[in-house]
Design an enzyme around this catalytic site. Structure first.
Site, mmCIF file in Angstrom:
data_model
loop_
_atom_site.group_PDB
_atom_site.id
_atom_site.type_symbol
_atom_site.label_atom_id
_atom_site.label_comp_id
_atom_site.label_asym_id
_atom_site.label_seq_id
_atom_site.Cartn_x
_atom_site.Cartn_y
_atom_site.Cartn_z
ATOM 1 N N ASP A 75 0.853 -1.197 0.000
ATOM 2 C CA ASP A 75 0.000 0.000 0.000
ATOM 3 C C ASP A 75 0.886 1.244 0.000
ATOM 4 O OD1 ASP A 75 -2.114 1.683 0.101
ATOM 5 O OD2 ASP A 75 -2.946 0.974 1.982
ATOM 6 N N ASP A 76 0.857 2.001 -1.075
ATOM 7 C CA ASP A 76 1.606 3.260 -1.211
ATOM 8 C C ASP A 76 3.112 3.039 -1.337
ATOM 9 O OD1 ASP A 76 -0.879 4.257 -0.804
ATOM 10 O OD2 ASP A 76 -0.378 5.570 0.870
ATOM 11 N N CYS A 111 -5.818 4.888 -3.895
ATOM 12 C CA CYS A 111 -5.896 3.536 -3.343
ATOM 13 C C CYS A 111 -7.067 2.746 -3.901
ATOM 14 C CB CYS A 111 -5.993 3.604 -1.816
ATOM 15 S SG CYS A 111 -4.478 4.166 -1.004
ATOM 16 N N ASP A 140 -0.214 -0.731 -5.106
ATOM 17 C CA ASP A 140 -1.398 -0.100 -5.695
ATOM 18 C C ASP A 140 -1.064 1.244 -6.337
ATOM 19 O OD1 ASP A 140 -0.881 1.201 -3.344
ATOM 20 O OD2 ASP A 140 -2.901 1.018 -2.523
#
Length: 924
Positions: free
Chosen positions: A86-87, A122, A351
């Site tokens: 994530d990120d 996201c 993502d």
């Protein structure tokens, strides 16, 4: 005779000697054999003990295979494991610190070094990864709009790759973060094992949906650290699947929260990366942004606090990724232990990317630059070359088709992406040199669509208005006859310098600028009057014009004493009409000008008074107060408790509403106490009235004032708005009726000029234009956080934000990360001859970055691009924004390739015609 006997004796003696020697040799052999036999027994016993230990170990490892009667049983189809962070960035050096992952995925797999996401947000990006669709097809544009909403659940969730794999016999399992707005009330279709996080990424103090049951986790590292929990649960699912279903393939999706905020790392990694500065790329804190979009033009140079903040955030992000590095290693060794490694595809990606100080923005995402849209993508598995790179442009919409292709399933036509196995297969051919672009038999696209944000009708309306007004300001005299009446009126009023703010006496209109720097007009209704006090009266004055205050504050009918007649002073008995003579004049006028015989004269409405204006403002404030104090949580008829969506998302707003409810409860209690006291006094007075009724003949009712005598002990809460005893006060006055009862003066009416109008709108949420709702939300957030900027989304980071070491100790830090105008559509093109980014923003701003000469996107060179090239790029962007399905979204527009295709078709057509002619001749 003697010789014969001697010979016989010698022969007998020799026989005995030979016999003796034979027995002696045999005895010696027996002794050696005994020794050898003992040694052999020792060796056999040692080997048996060793084999027993190995057998016990193998029995524990492969007990399920031994029970089934086979030593190894594998599924015919490969296993698939997808690991998504994530990120995580590709450009700021995060992958260089994950040595285990680089060894397992990089050295033993393929790296797609030009992998891009469809949108750097996201929820939209994850939706594209699950469905293989661009945002304009799955309609998830932001982290709020349709993110796990009704449309997503009804139309797109049943068509994810998990549903297709589950129908094909795969044992599917999901572990980690799903979508930002997932509420944990259901299990998405296609997943047999479900461990889904409720809402957004967290490391501690979160809630999971564990196969339909909500489970709450606290802040214990050994039991609750989310990244480790994902690894442990996924490995357990993998072992159980291979134990009880050895012939069924497994598909797992591991969606870890790292390195997303709040960046809580495991205790064993909290000392690492103290002086890491890999995020300081050439675009870091770069401030020459006059040629870039509006958001970057509003940024300022990072101060020392901002620099320290970016360094601290980079350190904490890298620390959280170390747990992901260990997770990849655990999964790898578990597959090797189960002897499933050679039959398993592993995909590692993110993502979207991230930025830390690039172009002066302290943190965030959602920008159309490579540090936000470019992500790591590694694939390893059967038939994949080791330690190789493919520079072809790929997107996250290709992940779902690739997974289906790995499972041997056909890719649905509605998916916008293509399978990456086509590139991987052609990459092994001899004509494809290592490190160069792969040229498959079917040409691969070289352009990826990037789209961010949703364009609403209000946004378009505001943009068109701004463009029109800009054009009118430049060529107003020429275009004046072609504009609408409202715009013409605004331009005419604003052109008059006498209509400049603040409002003056006898000024009808005031012209001012709104937050978008557009001309707006509003009537001057004495918003700028000041208040002065004299010995006799209170006056409101504006540059010599004085009006008695009571002339603006006339009482309403229900506030006056019914017995007090104010008709002589204000008109009729109701106190709001006109004098009788004026009524007669209106009747006469109506009779003379109306020819109908059935005409009934009605009185024209008189000009709106200042009192009516203040009364309407008071009603407006009361309605606004009721709106602010409304109950935003309620019980539905089916006994279900629910709250407003915005209230659940914002913890600060939730706490603020709790305080509002406490105040409402306290006010209700005060009113209840007052009502009880009133009822008590009414009962007491009723009893006294009943007792006095028996002696009514002894009293003269004409002299009675009909007032109620309350006890001195009776009192009301002054905070309540109950006004009793008005009759008694008016009866006691010697001067008669007082018709000049003033209402409470509004503070907003004491302010000056057009600025006061904007402050009034800002305070009570009433925008002057219908397209200002979102900006009003930004202003509301800014007021709560005392960190605000016009049209920007800003927030404050204080010392309590990070709850795990290393902690932030430099106090509150305000930074802005996003804006409403940051909505765009881009083309990211990478091939052997071109490497550029072309973007069109919602406010008509254009950007073009050439990576061959400017790899860090420091200069926007749109002015140097040929107009024909820009027109071609615009047409291609429009085509991709409307594409649906793989055939439309993967069209190749290379002229040379199209010519070769046409030439091949022409050759094949000629061969068919010649063969037909030959067959016809032979038949004849």
């Amino acid at each position: 005779m003697v010789m014969t006997q001697l010979q016989s004796k010698l022969v007998l003696f020799g026989f005995f000697v030979i016999l003796y020697l034979t027995f002696t040799l045999e005895a010696a052999k027996d002794k050696d054999s005994e020794r050898n036999f003992e040694d052999l027994n020792d060796r056999i016993s040692r080997s048996l003990r060793r084999s027993n230990r190995d057998n016990q170990r193998n029995n524990r490892r492969f007990q399920s295979q031994q029970r089934g009667g086979a030593w190894e049983q594998h599924s015919e189809k490969p296993n698939i494991i997808l690991i998504i962070t994530d990120d995580q960035d590709e450009m700021l050096g995060s992958m260089t610190t994950m040595t285990k992952t680089l060894k397992i995925m990089g050295q033993e797999g393929i790296h797609f070094n030009n992998s891009f996401v469809s949108t750097p947000m996201c929820c939209p990006s994850r939706s594209s990864l699950l469905t293989g669709l661009f945002p304009h097809n799955h309609h998830v544009y932001t982290n709020n709009d349709n993110c796990s909403g009704t449309e997503w659940q009804r139309e797109h969730e049943p068509r994810t790759f998990a549903k297709y794999l589950s129908d094909a016999g795969y044992r599917t399992g999901f572990f980690g973060k799903y979508l930002n707005e997932y509420n944990g009330t259901y299990i998405p279709p296609g997943w047999r094992e479900w461990v889904g996080l409720v809402k957004n990424s967290r490391f501690y103090n979160y809630t999971l949906n564990f196969n339909g049951q909500k489970v709450r986790h606290d802040d214990n590292y050994y039991q609750d650290y989310f990244t480790d929990l994902i690894g442990n649960d996924s490995i357990t699912f993998l072992k159980q699947s291979k134990q009880y279903f050895p012939t069924k393939p497994v598909m797992m999706m591991l969606s870890v929260p790292a390195p997303h905020g709040p960046e809580d790392s495991a205790p064993q990694y909290q000392h690492m990366f103290e002086n890491n500065t890999l995020h300081r790329t050439p675009s870091w804190n770069y401030m020459n942004n006059s040629d870039k979009q509006w958001l970057l033009q509003e940024m300022k140079t990072l101060d020392p606090t901002g620099i320290a903040f970016t360094d601290m955030l980079q350190r904490k992000r890298l620390q959280t990724l170390q747990s992901v590095d260990s997770l990849v290693e655990k999964v790898y060794y578990q597959l090797r232990l189960l002897r499933e490694l050679d039959n398993t595809y592993i995909i590692y990606t993110s993502d979207h990317g991230y930025h830390l100080g690039q172009f002066g923005i302290a943190k965030g995402k959602a920008l159309p630059y490579d540090f936000d849209i470019r992500v790591p993508l590694y694939i390893r598995g059967p038939g994949i070359l080791r330690d190789t790179k493919i520079p072809n442009a790929v997107g996250n919409v290709d992940i779902a088709p690739t997974i289906l292709d790995m499972a041997g399933l056909e890719v649905p036509e509605h998916m916008d992406g293509r399978s990456l196995l086509k590139l991987i297969k052609d990459h092994k051919q001899e004509n494809n040199v290592e490190g160069r672009f792969v040229k498959p038999r079917r040409p691969w696209r070289d352009t990826v669509l990037i789209e961010r944000g949703k364009v609403t009708v209000k946004m378009l309306k505001g943009i068109f208005k701004a463009q029109d007004e800009k054009l009118l300001s430049e060529q107003g005299e020429v275009l004046m006859p072609f504009v609408d009446q409202k715009t013409r009126k605004t331009m005419r009023i604003c052109a008059d310098p006498e209509n400049a703010p603040p409002c003056k006496y006898e000024q009808k209109w005031v012209c001012f600028k709104d937050h978008r720097d557009r001309n707006r007009i509003k009537k001057c209704r004495n918003y700028n009057r000041t208040i002065i006090a004299t010995n006799d009266h209170i006056f409101q004055k504006d540059e010599g014009f004085s009006v008695p205050l009571h002339a603006q504050n006339l009482p309403t009918t229900h506030d006056r004493n019914p017995k007090c007649n104010c008709s002589q002073k204000y008109g009729n008995a109701e106190g709001r009409g006109m004098p009788y003579k004026d009524q007669e004049l209106q009747r006469q006028f109506s009779r003379n000008h109306m020819s109908s015989t059935n005409f009934k004269p009605t009185f024209f409405r008189k000009k709106r008074s200042l009192y009516d204006e203040e009364l309407s403002l008071k009603k407006k404030l009361i309605a606004q107060q009721l709106t602010m104090n409304r109950q935003r949580c309620r019980y539905l008829p089916n006994n279900t408790f629910t709250c407003d969506k915005e209230l659940v998302r914002d913890p600060a707003e939730f706490e603020h509403h709790q305080h509002q409810l406490d105040k409402m409860i306290e006010e209700t209690r005060k009113r209840l106490r007052n009502l009880k006291r009133i009822r008590k006094q009414m009962k007491k007075q009723r009893r006294l009235t009943y007792e006095d009724k028996n002696d009514s003949d002894e009293f003269d009712y004409a002299d009675n004032d009909d007032t109620i005598d309350y006890d001195e002990s009776f009192s009301l809460d002054h905070t309540d708005s109950v006004d009793l005893g008005r009759e008694e006060e008016e009866q006691e006055e010697d001067d008669g009726c007082d018709c000049d009862v003033a209402i409470d003066e509004l503070d907003e009416l004491r302010k000056f000029g057009a600025d006061s109008l904007e402050e009034y709108d800002d305070e009570f949420g009433n925008s002057m234009e219908e397209d200002d709702d979102q900006e009003g939300q930004f202003r509301k957030k800014g007021k709560k956080s005392s960190c605000n900027h016009d049209n920007l989304k800003c927030s404050i980071h204080d010392n309590d934000h990070w709850q795990t070491p290393p902690r932030w100790t430099l106090g509150p830090y305000c930074f802005c990360t996003n804006a409403e105008k940051n909505t765009y559509w881009c083309l990211r093109t990478v091939n052997e001859t071109h490497n550029f980014l072309y973007c069109e923003f919602v406010d008509s701003f254009l950007a073009f970055y050439d990576f061959t000469t400017d790899p860090h996107q420091l200069h926007n060179v749109i002015k140097s691009v040929d107009f024909g090239v820009m027109e071609q790029l615009h047409e291609e962007l429009v085509m991709l924004r409307r594409c649906q399905g793989g055939k439309q979204c993967n069209k190749i527009r290379e002229k040379g390739e199209n010519k070769r295709r046409r030439r091949r078709r022409k050759v094949r057509r000629g061969h068919r015609n010649r063969s037909r002619r030959h067959n016809t001749r032979s038949y004849i």
